[in-house]
Design a protein around this motif. Structure first.
Motif, short mmCIF file in Angstrom:
data_model
loop_
_atom_site.label_atom_id
_atom_site.label_comp_id
_atom_site.label_asym_id
_atom_site.label_seq_id
_atom_site.Cartn_x
_atom_site.Cartn_y
_atom_site.Cartn_z
N LEU A 166 -12.60 62.82 -37.31
CA LEU A 166 -12.09 61.82 -36.37
C LEU A 166 -10.82 62.29 -35.67
CD1 LEU A 166 -12.63 58.58 -38.50
CD2 LEU A 166 -13.91 59.26 -36.47
N SER A 167 -9.96 62.99 -36.40
CA SER A 167 -8.71 63.46 -35.79
C SER A 167 -8.97 64.46 -34.67
CB SER A 167 -7.80 64.08 -36.86
OG SER A 167 -8.31 65.32 -37.33
N LEU A 168 -10.04 65.26 -34.83
CA LEU A 168 -10.36 66.25 -33.81
C LEU A 168 -10.82 65.62 -32.49
CD1 LEU A 168 -12.23 68.85 -36.06
CD2 LEU A 168 -9.95 69.09 -35.07
N LEU A 169 -11.17 64.34 -32.52
CA LEU A 169 -11.56 63.64 -31.30
C LEU A 169 -10.36 63.28 -30.43
CD1 LEU A 169 -14.27 61.16 -32.68
CD2 LEU A 169 -14.65 63.30 -31.44
N LEU A 170 -9.16 63.19 -31.04
CA LEU A 170 -8.00 62.71 -30.29
C LEU A 170 -7.65 63.59 -29.09
CD1 LEU A 170 -5.65 61.52 -33.19
CD2 LEU A 170 -7.07 60.13 -31.69
N PRO A 171 -7.52 64.93 -29.25
CA PRO A 171 -7.19 65.72 -28.05
C PRO A 171 -8.30 65.69 -27.00
CG PRO A 171 -7.66 67.15 -29.93
CD PRO A 171 -7.56 65.76 -30.46
N VAL A 172 -9.55 65.52 -27.43
CA VAL A 172 -10.65 65.39 -26.47
C VAL A 172 -10.44 64.15 -25.61
CG1 VAL A 172 -13.15 65.09 -26.21
CG2 VAL A 172 -12.24 66.60 -27.99
N ILE A 173 -10.09 63.03 -26.25
CA ILE A 173 -9.84 61.78 -25.52
C ILE A 173 -8.66 61.93 -24.57
CG2 ILE A 173 -9.12 59.38 -25.79
CD1 ILE A 173 -10.64 59.38 -28.49
N ILE A 174 -7.60 62.59 -25.04
CA ILE A 174 -6.39 62.74 -24.23
C ILE A 174 -6.63 63.65 -23.03
CG2 ILE A 174 -4.02 63.61 -24.24
CD1 ILE A 174 -3.98 62.82 -27.27
N LEU A 175 -7.28 64.78 -23.26
CA LEU A 175 -7.46 65.76 -22.19
C LEU A 175 -8.49 65.32 -21.16
CD1 LEU A 175 -7.38 69.04 -24.32
CD2 LEU A 175 -5.64 68.25 -22.71
N THR A 176 -9.50 64.59 -21.59
CA THR A 176 -10.54 64.14 -20.65
C THR A 176 -10.21 62.79 -20.03
OG1 THR A 176 -11.83 63.05 -22.39
CG2 THR A 176 -12.31 65.38 -21.94
N GLY A 177 -9.24 62.07 -20.62
CA GLY A 177 -8.92 60.74 -20.13
C GLY A 177 -9.99 59.72 -20.47
N LEU A 178 -10.85 60.06 -21.44
CA LEU A 178 -11.96 59.18 -21.81
C LEU A 178 -11.44 57.81 -22.28
CD1 LEU A 178 -15.04 58.93 -22.31
CD2 LEU A 178 -14.62 59.79 -24.63
N GLY A 179 -11.76 56.78 -21.55
CA GLY A 179 -11.37 55.43 -21.93
C GLY A 179 -9.93 55.08 -21.64
N GLY A 180 -9.15 56.02 -21.13
CA GLY A 180 -7.76 55.73 -20.82
C GLY A 180 -6.98 55.31 -22.05
N VAL A 181 -6.11 54.34 -21.89
CA VAL A 181 -5.29 53.88 -23.00
C VAL A 181 -6.15 53.24 -24.08
CG1 VAL A 181 -4.83 51.61 -21.97
CG2 VAL A 181 -3.22 52.58 -23.61
N PHE A 182 -7.26 52.61 -23.68
CA PHE A 182 -8.14 51.99 -24.67
C PHE A 182 -8.86 53.04 -25.50
CE2 PHE A 182 -7.87 48.93 -21.15
CZ PHE A 182 -7.38 47.83 -21.83
N GLY A 183 -9.22 54.15 -24.88
CA GLY A 183 -9.87 55.23 -25.63
C GLY A 183 -8.94 55.83 -26.67
N LEU A 184 -7.67 56.07 -26.28
CA LEU A 184 -6.71 56.62 -27.23
C LEU A 184 -6.43 55.63 -28.35
CD1 LEU A 184 -4.76 58.81 -28.11
CD2 LEU A 184 -3.05 57.82 -26.58
N ALA A 185 -6.27 54.36 -28.00
CA ALA A 185 -6.01 53.35 -29.02
C ALA A 185 -7.17 53.25 -30.01
CB ALA A 185 -5.75 51.99 -28.36
N ALA A 186 -8.41 53.35 -29.49
CA ALA A 186 -9.58 53.28 -30.37
C ALA A 186 -9.65 54.49 -31.29
CB ALA A 186 -10.85 53.19 -29.52
N GLY A 187 -9.38 55.69 -30.74
CA GLY A 187 -9.38 56.89 -31.58
C GLY A 187 -8.34 56.81 -32.68
N LEU A 188 -7.15 56.35 -32.34
CA LEU A 188 -6.10 56.19 -33.35
C LEU A 188 -6.47 55.12 -34.37
CD1 LEU A 188 -2.98 56.50 -31.03
CD2 LEU A 188 -3.61 58.08 -32.87
N TRP A 189 -7.14 54.08 -33.93
CA TRP A 189 -7.56 53.01 -34.85
C TRP A 189 -8.48 53.58 -35.94
CZ3 TRP A 189 -11.94 50.46 -36.58
CH2 TRP A 189 -11.76 49.18 -37.13
N LEU A 190 -9.40 54.44 -35.54
CA LEU A 190 -10.31 55.04 -36.51
C LEU A 190 -9.58 55.99 -37.46
CD1 LEU A 190 -13.34 55.80 -34.16
CD2 LEU A 190 -13.22 54.03 -35.94
#
Length: 432
Positions: free
Chosen positions: A300-324
């Motif tokens: 799950l942690s490896l998904l965080l830079p993917v979300i940040i670099l691609t902008g996937l979901g914006g702030v909601f995507g980052l918040a969801a990744g951190l939630w997991l």
């Protein structure tokens, strides 16, 4: 030589809701001390004319103070009982909190925050030692998970309360509020906290024997490995804690109120996972749960830079990744802690202190790296990934968790006979 404690006596106690609530409130004091102050970090940096990294160190300094404090307070509680160090520590927390409210500069505030962490460490280490005084194994893991329901109220409510207090009376008033919370806890402990360590089970010698006790613990590589795992988990959380105000407010443009809401939602994830763990330990052992959840956390942690670099979901995507990612902590920390404590009921205060010291010490050393590496979202996620990689390697290489028979060795370290032998060895240690 004193007689070893009877294991069965720890299972006769059935804690009620008020007892769990009291222990949870004590264990949550360090988290409340951190989280109430969290939304004020950018304001502190501005008003005290300091850098982001220096402001973040007022958080990390608290953890470093707590690490040292637990090493001192744990053996003290093994020798003099649980109530006395608790009352002394929280009372001094009240005094230091009031001094923080009038700190003239960042250097003074950092020093006082170190002292604040040192003294309120009594609340956390004694709460864990009290559980080990009366419970072992899955019973202890289940109770620790129930405590997480109370402890989890800190990230749910503390930032919002801290933001409200600071919004009305400025950030210094947050420390006045922390002093009042400490005063209430002192009164509760004085009135309702029972002594769980009878005189016949207390260690009668101090000085060098304290350090010999820590030497015994540090030479047990399985204990040490299991103690480092919650520390790396706490480093994950604190890397998020010190980095997220700047990431969400500066990079993603959230208001302090919106950030407090994101923080509360992530705190709810940790609470829910802890309650899931309390249910799972009815059906599976703590070690079996860790064998699955630790590698899942890494993935799950490896998904965080993917979300940040691609902008996937914006702030909601980052918040969801951190939630997991943060939610997995509730399925790991309690299980690692009770497994490490399993063979050390005779010196629960010292063992809990060393676990706690490693936990906050590792977090205190690692979390400033977020600021050192730039303080942005990628820096935060990079530090989190590093912690998860180390956690997985330690569980796989430094414990027998993935080896044949390893689960039984960790979950039942010698059984009751083994524990009594360890208690007898500790009695000999105390005589020396």
């Amino acid at each position: 030589m004193s007689n070893p404690p009877r294991t069965g006596t720890r299972h006769q106690h059935r804690p009620g809701f008020k007892y769990v609530l009291m222990l949870g409130a004590l264990a949550a004091l360090p988290a409340v001390t951190t989280d109430m102050y969290l939304p004020s970090l950018p304001t502190v940096a501005t008003e005290l004319h300091t850098s982001q990294a220096a402001a973040q160190f007022t958080m990390s300094g608290t953890l470093i103070g707590a690490a040292v404090g637990q090493l001192v307070i744990g053996p003290f509680s093994d020798r003099f009982g649980r109530r006395l160090p608790l009352l002394i520590g929280i009372s001094l927390h009240v005094i230091v909190s009031l001094l923080c409210a009038v700190a003239p500069g960042i250097g003074t505030l950092i020093g006082l925050r170190v002292l604040q962490g040192f003294f309120n460490a009594a609340a956390g280490v004694v709460a864990i030692a009290v559980i080990r005084d009366r419970f072992v194994g899955s019973d202890a893991a289940r109770l620790l998970s129930r405590l997480m329901l109370v402890i989890g109220l800190a990230p749910l409510l503390a930032p919002t309360i801290g933001q409200a207090v600071a919004g009305i009376w400025q950030w210094r008033a947050v420390f006045v509020a922390l002093a009042l919370i400490g005063l209430v806890l002192v009164l509760i402990v004085w009135r309702f906290m029972p002594e769980t360590l009878p005189a016949e089970r207390r260690r009668t010698s101090g000085g060098p024997s304290v350090f010999r006790g820590y030497k015994v613990l540090l030479r047990d590589r399985h204990f040490l490995a299991l103690s480092i795992i919650p520390g790396l988990g706490m480093a994950v959380i604190m890397s998020y804690v010190v980095g997220s105000p700047f990431v969400f407010q500066d990079e993603y443009g959230l208001t302090p109120g919106q950030y407090a809401l994101v923080f509360a939602v992530n705190g709810a994830g940790m609470v829910l996972s802890a309650q899931l763990n309390a249910a799972l330990v009815h059906r599976s052992s703590p070690t079996r749960i860790m064998r699955v959840t630790v590698p899942v956390l890494l993935g799950l942690s490896l998904l965080l830079p993917v979300i940040i670099l691609t902008g996937l979901g914006g702030v909601f995507g980052l918040a969801a990744g951190l939630w997991l990612v943060l939610g997995m902590h509730g399925l790991i920390a309690a299980n690692a802690t009770v497994t490490a404590l399993g063979g050390y009921g005779h010196m629960a205060g010292s063992a809990a202190a060393l676990i706690g010291a490693l936990q906050v010490g590792i977090a205190g050393v690692v979390s400033p790296l977020v600021g050192v590496f730039g303080g942005g979202a990628l820096a935060m996620s990079g530090v989190i990934i590093g912690c998860c990689v180390l956690m997985t390697l330690i569980l796989a290489l430094a414990t027998p968790a993935y080896r044949r028979g390893g689960v039984a060795r960790l979950d039942n370290p010698g059984g009751s006979a083994g524990e009594q032998a360890a208690a007898a060895a500790a009695a000999d240690l105390g005589k020396n």
